[in-house]
Design an enzyme around this catalytic site. Structure first.
Site, short mmCIF file in Angstrom:
data_model
loop_
_atom_site.label_atom_id
_atom_site.label_comp_id
_atom_site.label_asym_id
_atom_site.label_seq_id
_atom_site.Cartn_x
_atom_site.Cartn_y
_atom_site.Cartn_z
N SER A 119 36.54 35.33 33.60
CA SER A 119 37.54 35.42 35.01
C SER A 119 39.09 35.44 35.07
O SER A 119 39.39 35.59 35.63
CB SER A 119 37.14 34.77 35.85
OG SER A 119 36.18 35.48 36.39
N HIS A 140 36.18 42.62 31.38
CA HIS A 140 35.66 41.95 32.19
C HIS A 140 35.05 43.08 33.93
O HIS A 140 35.95 42.87 34.06
CB HIS A 140 37.06 41.23 33.23
CG HIS A 140 37.37 39.61 34.29
ND1 HIS A 140 37.89 40.42 35.38
CD2 HIS A 140 36.46 39.37 34.51
CE1 HIS A 140 37.75 39.48 36.10
NE2 HIS A 140 36.58 38.66 35.62
N GLU A 152 38.47 45.25 33.63
CA GLU A 152 39.62 44.63 33.08
C GLU A 152 39.21 45.12 31.20
O GLU A 152 38.49 43.82 31.07
CB GLU A 152 40.09 43.95 33.25
CG GLU A 152 40.59 43.63 34.94
CD GLU A 152 41.54 42.39 35.51
OE1 GLU A 152 42.53 42.25 35.62
OE2 GLU A 152 40.75 41.49 35.59
N ASN A 190 42.23 38.77 39.58
CA ASN A 190 42.10 37.37 39.72
C ASN A 190 43.28 36.66 40.18
O ASN A 190 43.45 36.37 40.69
CB ASN A 190 41.00 36.77 39.15
CG ASN A 190 39.46 37.07 39.54
OD1 ASN A 190 39.00 37.86 40.06
ND2 ASN A 190 38.66 36.94 37.59
#
Ligand code: NAD
Length: 291
Positions: A119, A140, A152, A190
């Site tokens: 992450s 991701h 991602e 994130n």
């Protein structure tokens, strides 16, 4: 490169979701974890989630049966010798991931690709711990993997164009949408989401509001589908803390300082839904706020 078989390291929330979507899309999947208990839990989750998809008419019972048969659980990465793509989805800890790559690389075919579902950790740094930085990429996935449309994709500095293209194509085959991110701490989602969650924990820590007030405020006041503390429990508070630490260390700006209350919950082992308790207690009929 043609990808037929996938290896997934880690059968937790993300690893079992990744195995789920690849198996449904027709890929052979080897799924690895540290112990039989984690593997059994992962497989049970996959089955439960596929049954839910059958009940909603999204897949047929035959699709489920075939997909489950494509997943081979294993306690040893030695079973990754014939995979074309190994996806690491183990605990968000750099040392853990580096050790996994150390064990994995000698087993993998020389042309096999490696992806990480991290992450937040630098793709370039993880890639450089392997014997194949050109064949290494960040894929991701979002939680829960079978439901969330976004993946991602992050290139490390050495990631080849072929590896990037193969990663892109495979995500399209899963019927998901790609957002390409540069390799900076926590990437796009994130980088934006976790500081908001961390701020929600500060809001709780400073007594501005209780758990329910904060979540209700953001659900009804900002039209978010989940409150930030409910979402933190869903992600896992250990994962949230790790991501904040990576942001804090990687960007060296005090605005990313993890809230001490988040650290305290993690130290207590109250990691959210996966351990039965976090900002809410999930052990009863309905989740109860813990503050
Ligand atoms: P989790 O705690 O649910 O699962 C992690 C699993 O990895 C556990 O089953 C653990 O036993 C296993 N594991 C640890 N060390 C291992 C090893 N050496 N070999 C094999 N298995 C090992 O965590 P998660 O939420 O599934 O997160 C996994 C990864 O996905 C992390 O890198 C995390 O940052 C990332 N991620 C998480 C989310 C989320 O919302 N939880 C979303 C996107 C990405």
């Amino acid at each position: 490169m043609d990808i037929g078989k996938i290896g997934v390291v880690g059968a937790g929330q993300m690893g079992n979701g990744i195995a789920h979507v690849f198996a449904l899309a027709g890929f052979g999947v080897v799924l690895n974890d540290l112990n039989q208990d984690q593997l059994d839990k992962g497989l049970a989750t996959i089955q439960r989630n596929m049954e839910r998809q059958v009940a909603r008419g999204k897949i047929t019972a035959e699709d489920e049966e075939k997909a489950l048969a494509r997943i081979q659980p294993t306690l040893s990465v030695n079973d990754f010798a014939d995979v074309d793509l190994a996806i690491e989805a183990a605990t968000e800890n750099e040392d853990t991931k580096v050790k996994i790559f150390e064990n994995l690389c000698p087993v993998l075919k020389s042309d096999a690709l490696i992806a990480t579902n991290t992450s937040s950790i630098s793709i370039t740094r993880l890639a450089s711990s392997t014997d194949r930085p050109e064949q290494f990429i960040g894929l991701h996935f979002m939680n829960p993997v079978p439901v969330m449309k976004l993946v991602e994709i992050i290139r490390g500095i050495a990631t080849s164009e072929d590896t990037f293209k193969t990663g892109y194509d495979i995500i399209s085959k899963l019927d998901k949408t790609v957002a390409v991110s540069e390799d900076f701490p926590a990437f796009i989602v994130n980088r934006i989401l976790l500081p908001m969650i961390n701020e929600a924990v500060y809001t709780l820590y400073e007594g501005v509001g209780g758990v329910e007030a904060i979540d209700t405020a953001m659900r009804l006041g900002a039209n978010h589908p989940m409150g930030p503390l409910q979402l933190a429990d869903f992600i896992g508070l250990d994962t949230c803390l790790s991501i904040m630490q990576v942001l804090n260390e990687g960007l060296a700006d005090t605005k990313y300082r993890p809230c001490p209350l988040l650290t305290k919950y993690v130290e207590a082992g109250w990691l959210g839904r996966k351990t039965g308790r976090g900002f809410y207690d999930y052990r009863g009929e309905t989740p109860e706020p813990t503050r």
